[in-house]
Design an enzyme around this catalytic site. Sequence first.
Site, PDB file in Angstrom:
ATOM      1  N   ILE A  83      -2.239  -5.850 -14.322  1.00  0.00           N
ATOM      2  CA  ILE A  83      -2.032  -4.872 -13.253  1.00  0.00           C
ATOM      3  C   ILE A  83      -3.384  -4.453 -12.691  1.00  0.00           C
ATOM      4  O   ILE A  83      -4.264  -3.952 -13.412  1.00  0.00           O
ATOM      5  CB  ILE A  83      -1.265  -3.643 -13.771  1.00  0.00           C
ATOM      6  N   LYS A  84      -3.553  -4.669 -11.398  1.00  0.00           N
ATOM      7  CA  LYS A  84      -4.800  -4.352 -10.696  1.00  0.00           C
ATOM      8  C   LYS A  84      -4.716  -2.934 -10.135  1.00  0.00           C
ATOM      9  O   LYS A  84      -3.738  -2.585  -9.458  1.00  0.00           O
ATOM     10  CB  LYS A  84      -5.052  -5.344  -9.548  1.00  0.00           C
ATOM     11  N   PHE A  85      -5.724  -2.148 -10.424  1.00  0.00           N
ATOM     12  CA  PHE A  85      -5.820  -0.781  -9.903  1.00  0.00           C
ATOM     13  C   PHE A  85      -7.078  -0.663  -9.065  1.00  0.00           C
ATOM     14  O   PHE A  85      -8.184  -0.818  -9.611  1.00  0.00           O
ATOM     15  CB  PHE A  85      -5.923   0.223 -11.060  1.00  0.00           C
TER      16      PHE A  85
END
Length: 216
Positions: A83-85
């Site tokens: 998951i890219k934040f």
Amino acid sequence: MELYLDTANLEHIDSVNKLGFLDGVTTNPTILSKEERPPFDLIQEIDRKLSGKIWYQVTGSTADEAVEEAIKVANMCHNKVVIKFPFTLENLEGIRRISQKGIETNATLVYSIPQAIFAAKAGSTYISPYLGRIDDAGGSSIQFINDVKQAYENLGFDTKIIGASIRNAQHLVDLSKNGIDALTISYGNFEKMLHNTMTDAGMEQFQEDWDKIKNL
Ligand code: E4P
């Protein structure tokens, strides 16, 4: 080194995935928007097609929204997701909460050592500096990568660095000299880097010479 294809285009994924050395694909809202399809349907279709990590960038503006979105995507995929934040204060909390659930995370759009340190402190599995954009802004992407690597080594962080915004072969040459944990590269740049004029000339000569004898 982990290698990812920076695309959500199914044909491009197929053509590189069959080579057998792709570790997954990276996406973000810009990449997903190019396919003009419902994003979660497309993520699930990629998941069915691929055996590797699927990177998805959250779009929620609060930590709660981002965490809910992250869990939704992780639950819809058979493959491991990352998951890219995008690096924001809210997303540092999201990184911590999702990392604590055992889901891999990536702090993206990281452009400074403090950002890299705080992302690692929040437990981010990866950070993704955009090399091309650092260079476009007059910086030195390779120097930044080396500075982050030194900071992580000196401070005892095991967060991995994935090079993004790879624009040319020189980026790969520089990164191979300095070392990098992972790379993500667009299909266009992957194709471009496959070719070398001397390789092409050599192939033409082989074909010419073979054509002379193949029917003898
Ligand atoms: C990474 O996730 C981005 O999609 C990509 O690397 C950005 O590259 P660009 O700076 O060439 O747009």
